[in-house]
Design an enzyme around this catalytic site. Structure first.
Site, PDB file in Angstrom:
ATOM      1  N   HIS A  19      -6.589 -11.807   6.975  1.00 25.52           N
ATOM      2  CA  HIS A  19      -5.776 -10.682   7.411  1.00 25.52           C
ATOM      3  C   HIS A  19      -5.420  -9.827   6.203  1.00 25.52           C
ATOM      4  CE1 HIS A  19      -2.684  -8.545   9.591  1.00 25.52           C
ATOM      5  NE2 HIS A  19      -3.128  -9.095  10.688  1.00 25.52           N
ATOM      6  N   ARG A  55      -1.167  -1.337  11.950  1.00 29.59           N
ATOM      7  CA  ARG A  55      -2.344  -0.475  11.791  1.00 29.59           C
ATOM      8  C   ARG A  55      -2.730   0.131  13.137  1.00 29.59           C
ATOM      9  NH1 ARG A  55      -6.167  -4.395  10.241  1.00 29.59           N
ATOM     10  NH2 ARG A  55      -4.540  -5.971  10.116  1.00 29.59           N
TER      11      ARG A  55
END
Ligand SMILES: Cc1cc2nc3c(=O)[nH]c(=O)nc-3n(C[C@H](O)[C@H](O)[C@H](O)COP(=O)(O)OP(=O)(O)OC[C@H]3O[C@@H](n4cnc5c(N)ncnc54)[C@H](O)[C@@H]3O)c2cc1C
Ligand SMILES: *[C@@H]1O[C@H](CO)[C@@H](O)[C@H](O)[C@H]1NC(C)=O
Ligand SMILES: *[C@@H]1O[C@H](CO)[C@@H](O)[C@H](O)[C@H]1NC(C)=O
Length: 312
Positions: free
Chosen positions: A261, A284
């Site tokens: 991640h 995001r």
């Protein structure tokens, strides 16, 4: 170790009180199991599931507003699987079967959580590798993982046939006597449990849902992904339980497929702590961008395989 002092039996044993174990316990009760015992090694249920903060994927659901084809979830997932689909025809077909299982049942999973368990999943975002928004979360402040875990647990605890036992670590899967003698596939007859320094056993069919191994940084992660050994992680730092399955004849696949991640929060007071707090993907999905030396350098919602190639 000595033989367990105390033996009991029950109609369904579930090991691990994360989302998989809680959902399995719920399914067993809905299928009229007479008694379900959920065993959890930690003192609190929830595992990594309770930390999930971006949401749960499902399609085609009533919460999705963007136009899309019915098989978009399937085709996006095949694409995201990337090089794993370029294997032998047999392996490719097995993977297609698993992806169909996941995507075909995702609508039922979302409806079950929303309608039967009362989880708010009304907000939908587009995340990594998606051609259409399909990650569901609630409109309020409770992160989806915690909301799902706590409401599922509450619905289970309303049922007198359900029992949660925390602080109970399963240390072995027990095989039936006939199965040990024969050469065929093993028949699992129960589990051996370590709790309060005491060894006990529980007999019955077993659903094994002890989660992943990304938090087992110095052991299983180091073994299957030596390049990632010791990497800071947002996962619970706990041993992977895959060995218990191998001990009874299981084969492991795709152990090197570990998601990296790209974003986490760093606590300025313990910068080098290996346990990190996730800066979730939804940041995001909702418009956050990644910069390197002040420049945007990547599509922030690309597939996980791509972020791996970039070494993110
Ligand atoms: C910070 C974070 C955020 C995430 N966000 C998302 C997201 O937004 N959306 C998404 O889809 N996924 C997300 N994920 C991934 C997702 O949380 C996991 O894929 C999911 O929780 C796995 O569920 P599980 O039930 O298999 O395992 P877990 O939830 O980890 O549960 C396993 C349980 O088994 C117990 N256990 C282990 N060994 C034993 C044993 N021997 N005996 C008894 N009990 C045992 C553990 O203590 C644990 O409680 C996130 C993960 C993390 C770490
Ligand atoms: C569970 O029991 C109910 C009531 O007896 C019955 O209607 C239902 O079909 C049963 N479900 C299963 C999966 O056996
Ligand atoms: C998934 O759904 C498709 C389309 O309805 C069907 O062809 C396929 O057999 C299903 N697969 C599984 C594993 O249920």
């Amino acid at each position: 170790m000595t033989t367990p002092a105390h033996r009991e039996s029950c109609s369904v044993i579930v090991v691990g009180a994360g989302l998989a174990g809680l959902a399995a316990a719920s399914a067993a009760l809905r299928s009229n199991a007479s008694a379900v015992v959920l065993l959890e090694r930690e003192l609190k249920p929830g595992g990594n599931s309770i930390k999930a903060s971006s949401g749960i994927n499902g399609a085609p659901t009533r919460f999705q507003t963007q136009a899309h084809t019915d098989d978009a979830f399937f085709t996006d997932t095949v694409k995201s699987a990337g090089k794993r689909m370029r294997s032998s025809a047999t392996e490719r077909n097995q993977r297609i079967g698993l992806i169909e299982l996941l995507t075909n049942n995702s609508l039922a999973a979302i409806n079950f959580l929303a309608d039967d368990i009362g989880v708010d999943l009304s907000v939908v975002t587009l995340l990594g590798g998606h051609s259409v928004a399909r990650t569901h979360r609630g409109a309020g402040n409770t992160p989806p993982g915690a909301d799902i875990v706590l409401k599922l647990l509450r619905s289970l605890q309303d049922d007198s046939r359900f029992e949660l036992r925390t602080g109970c670590e399963v240390i072995k899967l027990l095989q039936s006597a006939q199965s040990v003698e024969s050469d065929g596939p093993p028949t699992i007859a129960g589990v051996e449990i370590l709790s309060d320094n005491k060894l006990t056993s529980l007999a019955g069919p077993v659903i094994f849902a002890t989660g992943g191994f990304a938090g087992d940084t110095d052991n299983l992660l180091a073994k299957y992904r030596p390049d990632l050994a010791g990497l800071p992680s947002t996962n619970e730092p706990r041993p992977g339980m895959h060995g218990l399955l191998v001990d009874v004849g299981a084969h492991l696949v795709d152990m090197e497929s570990v998601q990296i991640h790209p974003t986490g929060f760093v606590d300025p007071h313990s910068q080098f702590s290996t346990l990190k707090f996730l800066a979730a993907e939804v940041l995001r999905g909702e418009g956050g961008i990644l910069l390197y030396n002040g420049r945007r350098f990547v599509n922030e919602v690309d597939t996980r395989e791509h972020s791996q190639v970039l070494g993110l």
